[in-house]
Design a protein around this motif. Structure first.
Motif, PDB file in Angstrom:
ATOM      1  N   GLY A 150      10.154  -8.299  12.016  1.00  0.00           N
ATOM      2  CA  GLY A 150       9.247  -8.830  11.020  1.00  0.00           C
ATOM      3  C   GLY A 150       7.877  -8.184  10.698  1.00  0.00           C
ATOM      4  O   GLY A 150       7.276  -8.610   9.724  1.00  0.00           O
ATOM      5  N   LEU A 151       7.551  -7.193  11.624  1.00  0.00           N
ATOM      6  CA  LEU A 151       6.122  -6.712  11.538  1.00  0.00           C
ATOM      7  C   LEU A 151       6.036  -5.733  10.159  1.00  0.00           C
ATOM      8  O   LEU A 151       6.933  -5.151   9.622  1.00  0.00           O
ATOM      9  N   VAL A 152       4.905  -6.049   9.320  1.00  0.00           N
ATOM     10  CA  VAL A 152       4.729  -5.272   8.247  1.00  0.00           C
ATOM     11  C   VAL A 152       3.553  -4.234   8.523  1.00  0.00           C
ATOM     12  O   VAL A 152       2.578  -4.803   8.884  1.00  0.00           O
ATOM     13  N   PHE A 153       3.658  -2.990   8.277  1.00  0.00           N
ATOM     14  CA  PHE A 153       2.502  -1.908   8.265  1.00  0.00           C
ATOM     15  C   PHE A 153       2.877  -0.889   7.657  1.00  0.00           C
ATOM     16  O   PHE A 153       3.829  -0.524   6.938  1.00  0.00           O
ATOM     17  N   THR A 154       1.842   0.017   7.536  1.00  0.00           N
ATOM     18  CA  THR A 154       2.000   1.181   6.756  1.00  0.00           C
ATOM     19  C   THR A 154       2.193   2.565   7.694  1.00  0.00           C
ATOM     20  O   THR A 154       1.955   2.386   9.069  1.00  0.00           O
ATOM     21  N   THR A 208      -3.986  -2.626  14.231  1.00  0.00           N
ATOM     22  CA  THR A 208      -4.998  -1.644  13.308  1.00  0.00           C
ATOM     23  C   THR A 208      -4.822  -0.313  14.116  1.00  0.00           C
ATOM     24  O   THR A 208      -4.288  -0.399  15.151  1.00  0.00           O
ATOM     25  N   GLU A 209      -5.520   0.704  13.540  1.00  0.00           N
ATOM     26  CA  GLU A 209      -5.318   1.935  14.054  1.00  0.00           C
ATOM     27  C   GLU A 209      -4.004   2.440  14.899  1.00  0.00           C
ATOM     28  O   GLU A 209      -3.729   2.780  15.841  1.00  0.00           O
ATOM     29  N   ILE A 210      -2.953   2.498  14.076  1.00  0.00           N
ATOM     30  CA  ILE A 210      -1.815   3.059  14.240  1.00  0.00           C
ATOM     31  C   ILE A 210      -1.685   4.582  14.222  1.00  0.00           C
ATOM     32  O   ILE A 210      -1.807   5.078  13.174  1.00  0.00           O
ATOM     33  N   ALA A 211      -1.476   5.136  15.353  1.00  0.00           N
ATOM     34  CA  ALA A 211      -1.666   6.781  15.186  1.00  0.00           C
ATOM     35  C   ALA A 211      -0.558   7.453  14.450  1.00  0.00           C
ATOM     36  O   ALA A 211       0.464   6.881  14.705  1.00  0.00           O
ATOM     37  N   THR A 212      -0.714   8.230  13.830  1.00  0.00           N
ATOM     38  CA  THR A 212       0.419   9.022  13.095  1.00  0.00           C
ATOM     39  C   THR A 212       0.505  10.351  13.782  1.00  0.00           C
ATOM     40  O   THR A 212       1.011  11.448  13.433  1.00  0.00           O
ATOM     41  N   TRP A 213      -0.271  10.292  15.105  1.00  0.00           N
ATOM     42  CA  TRP A 213       0.046  11.586  16.016  1.00  0.00           C
ATOM     43  C   TRP A 213       0.289  11.062  17.503  1.00  0.00           C
ATOM     44  O   TRP A 213       0.391   9.999  17.685  1.00  0.00           O
ATOM     45  N   HIS A 214       0.792  11.868  18.384  1.00  0.00           N
ATOM     46  CA  HIS A 214       1.117  11.361  19.647  1.00  0.00           C
ATOM     47  C   HIS A 214      -0.027  10.778  20.299  1.00  0.00           C
ATOM     48  O   HIS A 214      -0.898  11.629  20.811  1.00  0.00           O
ATOM     49  N   ASP A 220       0.825  -1.072   0.142  1.00  0.00           N
ATOM     50  CA  ASP A 220       0.101   0.065   0.006  1.00  0.00           C
ATOM     51  C   ASP A 220       1.096   1.228  -0.052  1.00  0.00           C
ATOM     52  O   ASP A 220       1.700   1.304   0.895  1.00  0.00           O
ATOM     53  N   THR A 221       0.565   2.141  -0.880  1.00  0.00           N
ATOM     54  CA  THR A 221       1.290   3.584  -0.834  1.00  0.00           C
ATOM     55  C   THR A 221       0.463   4.656  -1.473  1.00  0.00           C
ATOM     56  O   THR A 221      -0.463   4.227  -2.118  1.00  0.00           O
ATOM     57  N   LEU A 247      -7.586   9.123  10.727  1.00  0.00           N
ATOM     58  CA  LEU A 247      -7.451   8.309   9.634  1.00  0.00           C
ATOM     59  C   LEU A 247      -6.095   7.917   9.962  1.00  0.00           C
ATOM     60  O   LEU A 247      -5.016   8.718  10.311  1.00  0.00           O
ATOM     61  N   ALA A 248      -5.805   6.535  10.324  1.00  0.00           N
ATOM     62  CA  ALA A 248      -4.572   6.007  10.866  1.00  0.00           C
ATOM     63  C   ALA A 248      -3.875   5.167   9.928  1.00  0.00           C
ATOM     64  O   ALA A 248      -4.419   4.652   8.914  1.00  0.00           O
ATOM     65  N   SER A 249      -2.769   4.715  10.360  1.00  0.00           N
ATOM     66  CA  SER A 249      -1.970   3.788   9.829  1.00  0.00           C
ATOM     67  C   SER A 249      -2.200   2.019  10.012  1.00  0.00           C
ATOM     68  O   SER A 249      -3.247   2.088  10.892  1.00  0.00           O
ATOM     69  N   HIS A 250      -1.719   1.295   9.404  1.00  0.00           N
ATOM     70  CA  HIS A 250      -2.427  -0.039   9.821  1.00  0.00           C
ATOM     71  C   HIS A 250      -1.588  -1.340   9.498  1.00  0.00           C
ATOM     72  O   HIS A 250      -0.686  -1.085   8.540  1.00  0.00           O
ATOM     73  N   GLY A 251      -1.578  -2.396   9.917  1.00  0.00           N
ATOM     74  CA  GLY A 251      -1.035  -3.475   9.321  1.00  0.00           C
ATOM     75  C   GLY A 251      -1.255  -3.810   7.957  1.00  0.00           C
ATOM     76  O   GLY A 251      -2.402  -3.853   7.563  1.00  0.00           O
ATOM     77  N   VAL A 252      -0.396  -4.583   7.450  1.00  0.00           N
ATOM     78  CA  VAL A 252      -0.736  -4.907   5.846  1.00  0.00           C
ATOM     79  C   VAL A 252       0.113  -6.072   5.755  1.00  0.00           C
ATOM     80  O   VAL A 252       0.888  -6.581   6.397  1.00  0.00           O
TER      81      VAL A 252
END
Length: 249
Positions: free
Chosen positions: A195-199, A178-184, A104-105, A164-169
């Motif tokens: 080895g974890l894959v995420f965006t 899920t719901e990886i915050a791109t803020w504090h 995903d990009t 809107l958050a980042s996520h595993g992929v």
């Protein structure tokens, strides 16, 4: 997804290169007068020629091979007959499956002529993304990603969209974590394992911290239409740092 072998990593990299090259070609084709449907057809053709399947179509029956949003829309825009105009700020999101692996990009593009403020926003959107990427390491805190991006945004006078958050992929378009915050996010306690894959995909804005669905079931827009950009990479965490797989070369 957790990468468990060099073979899996190579397959993920194949998917990553496909979406990266498709995104780059679509960005290069942007010019006044082209429709978002024509752009999407270009993306579909490139994916199919590479043996890839559109992830949003495959996963959610999205009405397009790619998501193309013309500002003030910022995400999940449906390709149609609207024409690109000079000065538009456009986001393109490309995700696809190749041989069972998903990547995903995404990126935002300002169609010339544009203003110095928007040019700076685009430049700093890329910088915000890489500030988050540099915070990744196996064994580290997942919260470090959002904390680093937040520090960059605060230091440079921007806001971050917080719904809107980042996520595993990897084995699916969206998966754990899920719901990886791109803020504090002070409540984030998860760790990044090897080895974890995420965006990572921050939405950097000139004032917006929220987006709303516009009524078509997909397209997202800040309530006041503030200019907002998104840049996104898929990566794999390792003890030596991140391996970014969505690079065109």
């Amino acid at each position: 997804m957790t990468i468990g072998s060099e073979e899996e990593l190579e397959k993920l990299k194949v998917a990553g290169r496909v979406v990266a090259r498709t995104l780059a070609a679509m960005g290069k084709a942007l010019e006044p007068g082209i429709t978002t449907r024509e752009l999407d057809q270009l993306g579909r053709r490139m994916l199919e020629e590479a043996g890839a399947r559109s992830a949003p179509e495959l996963t959610y029956s999205f009405p397009g091979a790619t998501c193309i949003s013309i500002g003030p829309d910022v995400a999940h825009g449906i390709p149609d007959d609207r024409k690109v105009a000079a000065g538009d700020l456009i986001n393109i999101d490309v995700s696809a499956e190749v041989d069972g692996f998903f990547a995903d990009t995404g990126a935002s593009f300002a169609v010339p002529p544009t203003t110095p403020k928007v040019e700076r926003l685009c430049r700093d959107g890329r910088r915000a993304l890489w500030s988050g990427i540099r915070a990744v390491r196996a064994g580290g805190e997942l919260a470090a990603v959002g904390r680093s991006i937040q520090q960059f945004a605060d230091r440079n006078g921007y806001t971050l969209v917080r719904n809107l958050a980042s996520h595993g992929v990897g084995s699916a378009l969206h998966e754990e974590p899920t719901e990886i915050a791109t803020w504090h996010d002070k409540s984030e306690r998860r760790r990044i394992h090897d080895g974890l894959v995420f965006t990572i995909e921050p939405f950097l804005s000139l004032g917006a911290d929220w987006v709303e669905e516009t009524g078509d079931g997909w397209t997202l827009r800040p309530p006041a239409g503030q200019p907002t950009v998104q840049y996104e990479h898929t990566l794999v965490a390792t003890p030596r740092g991140p391996v970014v797989v969505t690079l065109a070369d």
